[in-house]
Design an enzyme around this catalytic site. Sequence first.
Site, mmCIF file in Angstrom:
data_model
loop_
_atom_site.group_PDB
_atom_site.id
_atom_site.type_symbol
_atom_site.label_atom_id
_atom_site.label_comp_id
_atom_site.label_asym_id
_atom_site.label_seq_id
_atom_site.Cartn_x
_atom_site.Cartn_y
_atom_site.Cartn_z
ATOM 1 N N CYS A 33 0.822 -1.227 0.000
ATOM 2 C CA CYS A 33 0.000 0.000 0.000
ATOM 3 C C CYS A 33 0.847 1.263 0.000
ATOM 4 O O CYS A 33 0.329 2.359 -0.190
ATOM 5 C CB CYS A 33 -0.933 0.017 1.204
ATOM 6 S SG CYS A 33 -2.062 -1.364 1.264
ATOM 7 N N HIS A 92 -2.624 7.050 4.527
ATOM 8 C CA HIS A 92 -3.176 5.879 3.834
ATOM 9 C C HIS A 92 -4.528 5.547 4.453
ATOM 10 O O HIS A 92 -4.672 5.485 5.679
ATOM 11 C CB HIS A 92 -2.201 4.708 3.988
ATOM 12 C CG HIS A 92 -2.747 3.409 3.483
ATOM 13 N ND1 HIS A 92 -3.397 3.294 2.274
ATOM 14 C CD2 HIS A 92 -2.737 2.164 4.028
ATOM 15 C CE1 HIS A 92 -3.757 2.030 2.100
ATOM 16 N NE2 HIS A 92 -3.373 1.332 3.144
ATOM 17 N N ASN A 132 -10.011 0.303 1.857
ATOM 18 C CA ASN A 132 -8.563 0.407 1.633
ATOM 19 C C ASN A 132 -8.272 -0.003 0.188
ATOM 20 O O ASN A 132 -8.388 -1.173 -0.161
ATOM 21 C CB ASN A 132 -7.859 -0.512 2.640
ATOM 22 C CG ASN A 132 -6.352 -0.528 2.475
ATOM 23 O OD1 ASN A 132 -5.812 -0.074 1.469
ATOM 24 N ND2 ASN A 132 -5.667 -1.069 3.460
HETATM 25 O O1 UT7 Z 1 -2.771 -1.396 4.322
HETATM 26 C C1 UT7 Z 1 -2.704 -2.093 5.520
HETATM 27 C C2 UT7 Z 1 -3.773 -3.113 5.496
HETATM 28 N N1 UT7 Z 1 -4.283 -3.631 6.720
HETATM 29 C C3 UT7 Z 1 -4.737 -2.909 7.777
HETATM 30 O O2 UT7 Z 1 -4.626 -1.736 7.889
HETATM 31 C C4 UT7 Z 1 -5.430 -3.726 8.845
HETATM 32 C C5 UT7 Z 1 -5.153 -3.244 10.235
HETATM 33 N N2 UT7 Z 1 -6.028 -3.963 11.202
HETATM 34 C C6 UT7 Z 1 -7.312 -3.595 11.357
HETATM 35 O O3 UT7 Z 1 -7.799 -2.677 10.737
HETATM 36 C C7 UT7 Z 1 -8.104 -4.344 12.397
HETATM 37 O O4 UT7 Z 1 -7.262 -5.209 13.101
HETATM 38 C C8 UT7 Z 1 -9.296 -5.159 11.798
HETATM 39 C C9 UT7 Z 1 -10.365 -4.220 11.287
HETATM 40 C C10 UT7 Z 1 -8.825 -6.080 10.684
HETATM 41 C C11 UT7 Z 1 -9.919 -6.020 12.887
HETATM 42 O O5 UT7 Z 1 -10.368 -5.180 13.956
HETATM 43 P P1 UT7 Z 1 -9.972 -5.524 15.462
HETATM 44 O O6 UT7 Z 1 -10.609 -4.519 16.285
HETATM 45 O O7 UT7 Z 1 -8.469 -5.653 15.512
HETATM 46 O O8 UT7 Z 1 -10.672 -6.916 15.647
HETATM 47 P P2 UT7 Z 1 -10.049 -8.303 16.113
HETATM 48 O O9 UT7 Z 1 -9.326 -8.959 14.990
HETATM 49 O O10 UT7 Z 1 -9.323 -8.086 17.417
HETATM 50 O O11 UT7 Z 1 -11.360 -9.141 16.393
HETATM 51 C C12 UT7 Z 1 -12.279 -8.775 17.430
HETATM 52 C C13 UT7 Z 1 -13.475 -9.717 17.355
HETATM 53 C C14 UT7 Z 1 -13.083 -11.181 17.264
HETATM 54 O O12 UT7 Z 1 -14.052 -11.927 17.975
HETATM 55 P P3 UT7 Z 1 -13.721 -12.464 19.466
HETATM 56 O O13 UT7 Z 1 -12.516 -13.328 19.320
HETATM 57 O O14 UT7 Z 1 -13.458 -11.210 20.270
HETATM 58 O O15 UT7 Z 1 -14.979 -13.179 19.819
HETATM 59 C C15 UT7 Z 1 -13.203 -11.479 15.788
HETATM 60 O O16 UT7 Z 1 -13.493 -12.854 15.537
HETATM 61 O O17 UT7 Z 1 -14.235 -9.430 16.173
HETATM 62 C C16 UT7 Z 1 -14.370 -10.614 15.390
HETATM 63 N N3 UT7 Z 1 -14.323 -10.248 13.984
HETATM 64 C C17 UT7 Z 1 -15.404 -9.881 13.291
HETATM 65 N N4 UT7 Z 1 -16.708 -9.793 13.624
HETATM 66 C C18 UT7 Z 1 -17.575 -9.372 12.686
HETATM 67 C C19 UT7 Z 1 -13.235 -10.154 13.189
HETATM 68 N N5 UT7 Z 1 -13.598 -9.735 11.970
HETATM 69 C C20 UT7 Z 1 -14.935 -9.561 11.999
HETATM 70 C C21 UT7 Z 1 -15.890 -9.138 11.060
HETATM 71 N N6 UT7 Z 1 -17.193 -9.056 11.444
HETATM 72 N N7 UT7 Z 1 -15.553 -8.810 9.801
#
Ligand code: UT7
Length: 333
Positions: free
Chosen positions: A119, A254, A284
């Site tokens: 990116c 970004h 993104n």
């Molecule tokens: O150019 C660079 C590209 N990448 C990025 O910038 C990504 C950077 N990371 C992020 O933006 C975030 O980490 C995410 C948006 C991907 C995820 O958000 P988060 O607040 O870090 O969520 P998490 O992975 O800690 O998950 C929290 C909960 C989990 O459930 P439990 O274990 O707490 O029960 C996940 O299973 O949310 C759940 N979860 C979802 N629920 C609904 C993860 N993805 C989803 C989803 N919908 N799409």
Amino acid sequence: MIGKAQGPPISITGLGCHVPDRVLTNDELSTIVETSDEWIMERTGIRERRIAAPEEALTDIALPAARAALAQAGVEPRDIDLLICATVTPDMMFPTASALLADELGAPRAAAYDLLAGCTGFVYALVQAYGMIAAGLSERALVIGGDILSRILDWSDRSTLILFGDGAGAVVLEKVDHGGFLGFELGADGGGGIHLSLPGSGSRRIEDASANGYVHMNGREVFKFATRVLVSSARAVLDECGVGVEDVDVYVPHQANVRIMDHAVQKLGIPRERMVVNVDRYGNTSSGSIPLALADAAADGRLTEGKLVLMTGMGAGLTWGSALLRWTEPKAA
Ligand code: UT7
């Protein structure tokens, strides 16, 4: 790598962008994977994204962006002598997207190559074009950043599917009378690369065939990395150029996740209204993200002569990069 711009002023003299027509909303995504509009909005700030049609490839969405940038700069394609296309989703590995674009645009004199820096690709490409012009090797460069990330996502993986969208942007770089780029900072950490990878996309053989060809992301690790480098890279380039953060008029990070961007403005001390945000509409878009955000800022009337613009990208590699620019009105505007 860090450096202050030396020599003649060099700036963006034309800007264009293009996104596919198809809008994919969070509600529609929630019929494909287990997620919801509330969750996506709260955790990312993304409401919808654009998705390329099955028959569209990167050069199809990059071409209109490139034509718009050239038209705004008042530059004929045949006068472009350097064309860099930053992308991780070229039409194919070769011929490169840039060679195809040079041909379609009618730029036979252009050195043309693709640039891979995740990116951050657009910022890396800006620095390269700047360097080529400053060194006297190029007179007029076309820098394109774009991706069709939807093509390399596992559409059953909600952790990546909700984040990414398709889009492209382009800029023309030339010598100008005043203003232009003030400095740059670029970096990479291959040790952290595993947190955002595309297994099976190169010569490294992957045993697990099911993992091949799709984006794999450790969201929490990338989040930590992103919040750190958006701040450290911006501070580094501002310090290098002897510019205070209070002087930044338009901040273009970004567009990955509104929480990451909000963290950066708070830490940097940039008033939130100076930040460009369009991740809600496009998600993104990888290499397309910063030029699309620049185009939105221009459309809003925020990019006017003399405005100090800070751009910071980050992404796969892991990579990051910042560019500081004193905006110059495009010639044909
Ligand atoms: O150019 C660079 C590209 N990448 C990025 O910038 C990504 C950077 N990371 C992020 O933006 C975030 O980490 C995410 C948006 C991907 C995820 O958000 P988060 O607040 O870090 O969520 P998490 O992975 O800690 O998950 C929290 C909960 C989990 O459930 P439990 O274990 O707490 O029960 C996940 O299973 O949310 C759940 N979860 C979802 N629920 C609904 C993860 N993805 C989803 C989803 N919908 N799409």
